[in-house]
Structures are given as C-alpha cells and as structure tokens.
Design a protein around this motif. Structure first.
Motif, mmCIF file in Angstrom:
data_model
loop_
_atom_site.group_PDB
_atom_site.id
_atom_site.type_symbol
_atom_site.label_atom_id
_atom_site.label_comp_id
_atom_site.label_asym_id
_atom_site.label_seq_id
_atom_site.Cartn_x
_atom_site.Cartn_y
_atom_site.Cartn_z
ATOM 1 N N THR A 25 0.847 -1.188 0.000
ATOM 2 C CA THR A 25 0.000 0.000 0.000
ATOM 3 C C THR A 25 0.885 1.242 0.000
ATOM 4 O O THR A 25 2.076 1.171 0.315
ATOM 5 N N THR A 29 -2.301 5.211 2.943
ATOM 6 C CA THR A 29 -3.152 4.063 3.280
ATOM 7 C C THR A 29 -2.573 3.297 4.458
ATOM 8 O O THR A 29 -3.308 2.874 5.353
ATOM 9 N N CYS A 32 -3.283 5.279 7.588
ATOM 10 C CA CYS A 32 -4.722 5.206 7.912
ATOM 11 C C CYS A 32 -5.098 3.846 8.476
ATOM 12 O O CYS A 32 -5.858 3.760 9.444
ATOM 13 N N TRP A 72 -10.292 -6.009 4.975
ATOM 14 C CA TRP A 72 -10.172 -5.290 3.716
ATOM 15 C C TRP A 72 -9.893 -6.260 2.565
ATOM 16 O O TRP A 72 -10.529 -6.206 1.519
#
Length: 78
Positions: A25, A29, A32, A72
């Motif tokens: 990523t 990201t 986060c 995710w």
C-alpha cells in the motif's frame, strides 16, 4: 491520545501490519490502516493497557491493523 502520537503509532503499526500481511500500500493508506487499527485495538485491549503499559497499546494497534487488513482483503478483493 494526542494526534501526533496517534499518527506515529499508527504509522509504525500500519507498516508492521502491512508487512506481516504482505500487503503493498502507499504511505497514506498504511498510516490510515495503522491509525484505525490503533483505535480498534485500543478499544479492545484497554484492560491490557492498564496492566502492562505502552507496549500493550502498540501490540493492540498492530493487532487491530491486522484485523482491518484481513477484513479489507476479504471484502474488497471480490
């Protein structure tokens, strides 16, 4: 928790979690994911934090980030 500490812990936890889950990523990201994981892990492991101190908070942040990455991958890969 001050916002600066949340960003630093989130960045470290997100980096570690993305490496453990072999997820590539970008930096935003990763941070986060780590920050959300820190919040999730902090809520779940609040009792452990009271007993063991700062390290338990970091472990909770990494575990929370791992759970978020797993969710995710499971629900966005389709």
């Amino acid at each position: 928790m001050p916002i600066i500490a949340l960003i630093i812990i989130g960045a470290a936890a997100g980096f570690l979690a993305t490496r453990l889950m072999r997820l590539e990523t970008d930096i935003i990201t990763t941070v986060c994911i780590g920050m959300a994981g820190a919040l999730l892990g902090g809520l779940v492991l609040r009792g452990l934090l009271a007993v063991m101190g700062f390290m338990a908070g970091f472990i909770g942040a990494v575990l929370g980030a791992l759970v978020l990455i797993w969710l995710w991958q499971r629900y966005t890969a389709r």
